[in-house]
Design a protein around this motif. Structure first.
Motif, PDB file in Angstrom:
ATOM      1  N   ALA A  60      -8.722   0.877  -0.541  1.00 27.49           N
ATOM      2  CA  ALA A  60      -8.112   1.754   0.457  1.00 27.49           C
ATOM      3  C   ALA A  60      -8.021   1.050   1.795  1.00 27.49           C
ATOM      4  O   ALA A  60      -8.910   0.282   2.163  1.00 27.49           O
ATOM      5  CB  ALA A  60      -8.922   3.028   0.607  1.00 27.49           C
ATOM      6  N   THR A  82      -7.156   2.055   5.892  1.00 29.31           N
ATOM      7  CA  THR A  82      -6.914   3.168   6.805  1.00 29.31           C
ATOM      8  C   THR A  82      -5.906   2.768   7.876  1.00 29.31           C
ATOM      9  O   THR A  82      -5.492   1.616   7.949  1.00 29.31           O
ATOM     10  CB  THR A  82      -8.219   3.602   7.477  1.00 29.31           C
ATOM     11  OG1 THR A  82      -8.621   2.563   8.357  1.00 29.31           O
ATOM     12  CG2 THR A  82      -9.294   3.853   6.447  1.00 29.31           C
ATOM     13  N   THR A 130       0.841  -1.201   0.000  1.00 31.28           N
ATOM     14  CA  THR A 130       0.000   0.000   0.000  1.00 31.28           C
ATOM     15  C   THR A 130       0.878   1.253   0.000  1.00 31.28           C
ATOM     16  O   THR A 130       1.980   1.256   0.534  1.00 31.28           O
ATOM     17  CB  THR A 130      -0.907   0.047   1.240  1.00 31.28           C
ATOM     18  OG1 THR A 130      -0.089   0.095   2.405  1.00 31.28           O
ATOM     19  CG2 THR A 130      -1.800  -1.166   1.293  1.00 31.28           C
ATOM     20  N   SER A 154       0.471   5.604   0.531  1.00 32.96           N
ATOM     21  CA  SER A 154      -0.434   6.644   1.007  1.00 32.96           C
ATOM     22  C   SER A 154      -0.518   7.802   0.016  1.00 32.96           C
ATOM     23  O   SER A 154       0.326   7.946  -0.875  1.00 32.96           O
ATOM     24  CB  SER A 154       0.024   7.169   2.352  1.00 32.96           C
ATOM     25  OG  SER A 154       1.184   7.959   2.188  1.00 32.96           O
ATOM     26  N   THR A 155      -1.545   8.614   0.204  1.00 31.94           N
ATOM     27  CA  THR A 155      -1.708   9.798  -0.653  1.00 31.94           C
ATOM     28  C   THR A 155      -0.482  10.687  -0.591  1.00 31.94           C
ATOM     29  O   THR A 155      -0.013  11.187  -1.621  1.00 31.94           O
ATOM     30  CB  THR A 155      -2.942  10.590  -0.199  1.00 31.94           C
ATOM     31  OG1 THR A 155      -4.082   9.750  -0.236  1.00 31.94           O
ATOM     32  CG2 THR A 155      -3.168  11.783  -1.093  1.00 31.94           C
ATOM     33  N   ARG A 166       0.477   2.602   8.148  1.00 31.14           N
ATOM     34  CA  ARG A 166       0.917   1.686   7.105  1.00 31.14           C
ATOM     35  C   ARG A 166      -0.223   1.342   6.155  1.00 31.14           C
ATOM     36  O   ARG A 166      -0.152   0.348   5.435  1.00 31.14           O
ATOM     37  CB  ARG A 166       1.518   0.410   7.698  1.00 31.14           C
ATOM     38  CG  ARG A 166       2.699   0.662   8.620  1.00 31.14           C
ATOM     39  CD  ARG A 166       3.355  -0.626   9.052  1.00 31.14           C
ATOM     40  NE  ARG A 166       3.992  -1.323   7.932  1.00 31.14           N
ATOM     41  CZ  ARG A 166       5.166  -0.972   7.409  1.00 31.14           C
ATOM     42  NH1 ARG A 166       5.812   0.066   7.898  1.00 31.14           N
ATOM     43  NH2 ARG A 166       5.673  -1.642   6.408  1.00 31.14           N
ATOM     44  N   GLY A 167      -1.241   2.178   6.162  1.00 32.76           N
ATOM     45  CA  GLY A 167      -2.351   1.971   5.224  1.00 32.76           C
ATOM     46  C   GLY A 167      -2.087   2.715   3.933  1.00 32.76           C
ATOM     47  O   GLY A 167      -0.973   3.153   3.663  1.00 32.76           O
ATOM     48  N   GLY A 168      -3.140   2.875   3.142  1.00 33.77           N
ATOM     49  CA  GLY A 168      -3.004   3.584   1.872  1.00 33.77           C
ATOM     50  C   GLY A 168      -3.806   2.902   0.783  1.00 33.77           C
ATOM     51  O   GLY A 168      -4.792   2.224   1.047  1.00 33.77           O
ATOM     52  N   ARG A 223       7.915   1.526   1.705  1.00 37.75           N
ATOM     53  CA  ARG A 223       8.285   2.217   2.933  1.00 37.75           C
ATOM     54  C   ARG A 223       9.321   1.437   3.731  1.00 37.75           C
ATOM     55  O   ARG A 223       9.238   0.201   3.813  1.00 37.75           O
ATOM     56  CB  ARG A 223       7.035   2.442   3.792  1.00 37.75           C
ATOM     57  CG  ARG A 223       6.188   3.553   3.253  1.00 37.75           C
ATOM     58  CD  ARG A 223       4.950   3.714   4.093  1.00 37.75           C
ATOM     59  NE  ARG A 223       3.853   2.954   3.534  1.00 37.75           N
ATOM     60  CZ  ARG A 223       2.578   3.249   3.729  1.00 37.75           C
ATOM     61  NH1 ARG A 223       2.260   4.282   4.473  1.00 37.75           N
ATOM     62  NH2 ARG A 223       1.626   2.526   3.203  1.00 37.75           N
ATOM     63  N   ALA A 243      -6.060  13.138  -3.120  1.00 38.30           N
ATOM     64  CA  ALA A 243      -6.821  12.212  -2.274  1.00 38.30           C
ATOM     65  C   ALA A 243      -8.259  12.101  -2.753  1.00 38.30           C
ATOM     66  O   ALA A 243      -8.848  11.016  -2.776  1.00 38.30           O
ATOM     67  CB  ALA A 243      -6.779  12.698  -0.823  1.00 38.30           C
ATOM     68  N   GLN A 284       2.619  10.000   0.024  1.00 37.28           N
ATOM     69  CA  GLN A 284       3.741   9.450  -0.741  1.00 37.28           C
ATOM     70  C   GLN A 284       3.581   9.713  -2.230  1.00 37.28           C
ATOM     71  O   GLN A 284       4.510  10.162  -2.904  1.00 37.28           O
ATOM     72  CB  GLN A 284       3.832   7.941  -0.496  1.00 37.28           C
ATOM     73  CG  GLN A 284       4.442   7.541   0.832  1.00 37.28           C
ATOM     74  CD  GLN A 284       4.523   6.028   0.928  1.00 37.28           C
ATOM     75  OE1 GLN A 284       3.503   5.350   1.099  1.00 37.28           O
ATOM     76  NE2 GLN A 284       5.721   5.493   0.818  1.00 37.28           N
TER      77      GLN A 284
END
Lengths: 157, 157
Positions: free
Chosen positions: B57, B59, B25, B27-28, B62-64, B155, B43, B30
DNA sequence: GGCGTTATACTCGGATACCACGTGTCCGAGTACCCCCGG
DNA sequence: CCGGGGGTACTCGGACACGTGGTATCCGAGTATAACGCC
């Protein structure tokens, strides 16, 4: 993604003009009344068609618009792009060369793959519209339609 | 006729996600930093892709976002229509039935010829975009691009 | 040392202003027609 | 009766406001994580 609402107007106007005898002119007011639309705004769009060489305008009494060429030589694409502008719907701002993940310039000698893909699709759209002319449209109408169009748009006198 | 400016954003984001290992995943923030674009607006667009089933998606830390399916099962058309809305660019208001030159209703049992022509062109455009998947795009990239994408977007930890 | 609890920080999602382009309208410049007058 | 000149009315062309949808931004709801304390 949407075309101007007036695209329908000019397409129908061009089709109507293609049903008339050569050299016959029709004024903005006549066309506006014929289709039940606003005359001043329609005039603006027809002027756009003149600027792009689709129509020819004549001023003065008994003046108006007529097709610049034979109906068989005017494609639907010409009419649509005259009123819309003909710009590519997808514009590439080269974001692949921006931000933290920017590619090195020597990796960007070839155009972005996404531009190519989107460009191919747009060209397919154009080609499809280029294949049909106003003459084809008139040909496919019910026979009574051109008759009525002539009866209503050819001015008395 | 133009597509939203963010079309380029989401196409590049989807391409980037297609270069990552399954389940990874991003994130926005990144993605925004990776391409040098505004994070909040991006987003909004990515949420649109989630709503249309292109992305998934997650949440929390470490989400995204990640692709909802395999890159080979997601066409460019899906991405474009998710952000654009997928409405037909040409809409027919049936002006042939309005105004002084209105056709009789029984002459309008068949759809307007112009609608058919414009619809064919739009379908050609869609078909062209449907023929290419995100996997095809990744395949055609220079080899160092996916390498860099993984290095920058996966990441630490 | 292992497990449950709590606090935390990071993520997405929707609601809220701003701005540009398409939409709608108006008035002025130009011209072909028609009438009138003179020959 | 014929030809020329002027007036007139009709036409298009460009310049001027308005509204809707894309653009840009913010803050709140929710959750997996990680640390902490207790057993």
């Amino acid at each position: 993604m949407k075309l101007p609402e007036t695209t329908e107007w000019v397409l129908h106007c061009a089709t109507a003009l293609a049903q008339l005898p050569d050299g016959q002119t029709v004024s903005t007011g006549q066309l506006a009344e014929h289709f039940g639309i606003a005359a001043p705004y329609l005039a603006k769009q027809l002027a756009q068609l003149v600027r792009h060489g689709v129509l020819t305008a004549t001023t003065g009494p008994r003046g108006g618009f007529r097709l610049a060429r034979a109906p068989g030589d005017i494609s639907i694409l010409e009419v649509v792009e005259a009123v819309d502008g003909g710009t590519d719907p997808y514009i590439c701002r080269e974001i692949r060369q921006q931000g933290r993940g920017a590619s090195t310039p020597d990796a960007c000698t070839e155009p972005c793959q996404l531009v190519i893909i989107m460009g191919r699709a747009h060209e397919a759209w154009r080609e499809s519209l280029r294949a049909t002319t106003l003459a084809d449209v008139v040909e496919s109408l019910p026979p009574e339609v051109p008759f009525n169009t002539r009866r209503l748009l050819i001015r008395p006198g």
